[in-house]
Design a protein around this motif. Structure first.
Motif, mmCIF file in Angstrom:
data_model
loop_
_atom_site.group_PDB
_atom_site.id
_atom_site.type_symbol
_atom_site.label_atom_id
_atom_site.label_comp_id
_atom_site.label_asym_id
_atom_site.label_seq_id
_atom_site.Cartn_x
_atom_site.Cartn_y
_atom_site.Cartn_z
ATOM 1 N N GLY A 151 51.253 0.035 24.521
ATOM 2 C CA GLY A 151 52.587 0.285 23.992
ATOM 3 C C GLY A 151 53.631 -0.486 24.757
ATOM 4 O O GLY A 151 53.321 -1.325 25.615
ATOM 5 N N ALA A 152 54.869 -0.172 24.456
ATOM 6 C CA ALA A 152 55.998 -0.895 25.032
ATOM 7 C C ALA A 152 56.090 -0.690 26.538
ATOM 8 O O ALA A 152 55.862 0.403 27.055
ATOM 9 N N VAL A 153 56.430 -1.760 27.217
ATOM 10 C CA VAL A 153 56.746 -1.700 28.640
ATOM 11 C C VAL A 153 58.166 -1.145 28.737
ATOM 12 O O VAL A 153 59.042 -1.524 27.971
ATOM 13 N N HIS A 154 58.381 -0.215 29.655
ATOM 14 C CA HIS A 154 59.716 0.341 29.856
ATOM 15 C C HIS A 154 60.528 -0.564 30.770
ATOM 16 O O HIS A 154 59.972 -1.254 31.641
ATOM 17 N N LEU A 155 61.819 -0.565 30.594
ATOM 18 C CA LEU A 155 62.726 -1.340 31.423
ATOM 19 C C LEU A 155 62.508 -0.977 32.889
ATOM 20 O O LEU A 155 62.483 0.206 33.245
ATOM 21 N N GLY A 156 62.257 -1.972 33.736
ATOM 22 C CA GLY A 156 62.032 -1.754 35.160
ATOM 23 C C GLY A 156 60.596 -1.433 35.520
ATOM 24 O O GLY A 156 60.282 -1.238 36.692
ATOM 25 N N GLU A 157 59.695 -1.383 34.541
ATOM 26 C CA GLU A 157 58.289 -1.050 34.757
ATOM 27 C C GLU A 157 57.461 -2.335 34.724
ATOM 28 O O GLU A 157 57.717 -3.220 33.920
ATOM 29 N N THR A 158 56.454 -2.442 35.581
ATOM 30 C CA THR A 158 55.569 -3.600 35.512
ATOM 31 C C THR A 158 54.605 -3.428 34.343
ATOM 32 O O THR A 158 54.349 -2.307 33.893
ATOM 33 N N ALA A 159 54.045 -4.535 33.880
ATOM 34 C CA ALA A 159 53.051 -4.467 32.804
ATOM 35 C C ALA A 159 51.832 -3.672 33.254
ATOM 36 O O ALA A 159 51.258 -2.909 32.468
ATOM 37 N N GLU A 160 51.439 -3.812 34.525
ATOM 38 C CA GLU A 160 50.297 -3.066 35.054
ATOM 39 C C GLU A 160 50.553 -1.562 35.015
ATOM 40 O O GLU A 160 49.694 -0.787 34.595
ATOM 41 N N ASP A 161 51.737 -1.149 35.456
ATOM 42 C CA ASP A 161 52.076 0.280 35.409
ATOM 43 C C ASP A 161 52.143 0.776 33.973
ATOM 44 O O ASP A 161 51.710 1.878 33.665
ATOM 45 N N ALA A 162 52.677 -0.061 33.086
ATOM 46 C CA ALA A 162 52.798 0.323 31.680
ATOM 47 C C ALA A 162 51.428 0.525 31.033
ATOM 48 O O ALA A 162 51.216 1.494 30.305
ATOM 49 N N VAL A 163 50.476 -0.378 31.303
ATOM 50 C CA VAL A 163 49.165 -0.231 30.668
ATOM 51 C C VAL A 163 48.442 0.999 31.210
ATOM 52 O O VAL A 163 47.803 1.730 30.448
ATOM 53 N N ARG A 164 48.569 1.269 32.493
ATOM 54 C CA ARG A 164 47.945 2.482 33.044
ATOM 55 C C ARG A 164 48.561 3.733 32.412
ATOM 56 O O ARG A 164 47.848 4.675 32.049
ATOM 57 N N ARG A 165 49.880 3.744 32.270
ATOM 58 C CA ARG A 165 50.572 4.880 31.653
ATOM 59 C C ARG A 165 50.149 5.054 30.203
ATOM 60 O O ARG A 165 49.800 6.153 29.765
ATOM 61 N N GLU A 166 50.162 3.972 29.437
ATOM 62 C CA GLU A 166 49.816 4.032 28.014
ATOM 63 C C GLU A 166 48.370 4.470 27.808
ATOM 64 O O GLU A 166 48.077 5.276 26.921
ATOM 65 N N VAL A 167 47.456 3.926 28.609
ATOM 66 C CA VAL A 167 46.046 4.302 28.485
ATOM 67 C C VAL A 167 45.884 5.795 28.745
ATOM 68 O O VAL A 167 45.189 6.491 28.001
ATOM 69 N N PHE A 168 46.543 6.303 29.769
ATOM 70 C CA PHE A 168 46.436 7.732 30.063
ATOM 71 C C PHE A 168 47.056 8.567 28.941
ATOM 72 O O PHE A 168 46.484 9.581 28.515
ATOM 73 N N GLU A 169 48.229 8.156 28.446
ATOM 74 C CA GLU A 169 48.888 8.901 27.358
ATOM 75 C C GLU A 169 48.004 8.961 26.114
ATOM 76 O O GLU A 169 47.956 9.988 25.435
#
Length: 169
Positions: A43-61
């Motif tokens: 999903g979308a990367v949040h403002l101020g978030e790295t792509a790595e953090d975003a993919v980990r967050r999205e996968v968990f969600e």
């Protein structure tokens, strides 16, 4: 949080982080009751978030499971005109970073994901039969059939493909 994306006039842009999750020669996709296709986890990367953090967050969600990143696999530039849903009729431009996730040795998930009010279902698709499914991104079928070690840069432009198909008609 604010997604890294915007809509201006008839144009839509999004910066996305996505996962390639493979277990037992199957790749994980999501689907929902509203759309007639499978789509990659992410999903979308949040403002101020790295792509790595975003993919980990999205996968968990989406899966309810904490997967680890193996490596960045693909940078995908995707151009398309959406034919349905909230983006219907918009010229879309999406830049996605696809991360290969480390396998866990099991396909067991703890998914209870809801996106924009629609419940998502996770589906393990055998890589060999991926071509039999309407699945996005379309490059994954060919990508998963070959070995890769570096980062691939893939550009998909459905606007040209649709135009080419229309003019040949």
């Amino acid at each position: 949080m604010c997604d890294c994306g915007f809509t201006k006039e008839n144009n839509w842009f999004r910066y996305r982080a996505a996962a390639i999750i493979i277990e037992n020669d199957c790749v994980l996709f999501a689907c929902n009751e509203k759309d007639d296709y499978l789509y990659s986890i992410g999903g979308a990367v949040h403002l101020g978030e790295t792509a790595e953090d975003a993919v980990r967050r999205e996968v968990f969600e989406e899966t309810g499971v904490h997967y680890e990143i193996d490596r960045l696999a693909v940078i995908h530039e995707n151009f398309f005109v959406e034919s349905s849903g909230t983006l219907k009729g918009l010229n879309c431009h999406e830049i996605s970073f696809y991360f290969l996730m480390k396998p866990r040795g099991t396909q067991e998930l703890n998914s209870n994901s809801v996106t924009q009010g629609v419940k998502e279902e996770m589906r393990w698709i055998p890589i060999k039969s991926l071509g039999k499914h309407k699945a996005f991104p379309t490059f994954l079928k060919d990508y998963l059939s070959n070995c890769h070690s570096g980062i691939e840069h893939i550009v998909t432009d459905e606007r040209i493909q649709r135009t080419a198909l229309f003019t040949r008609g």
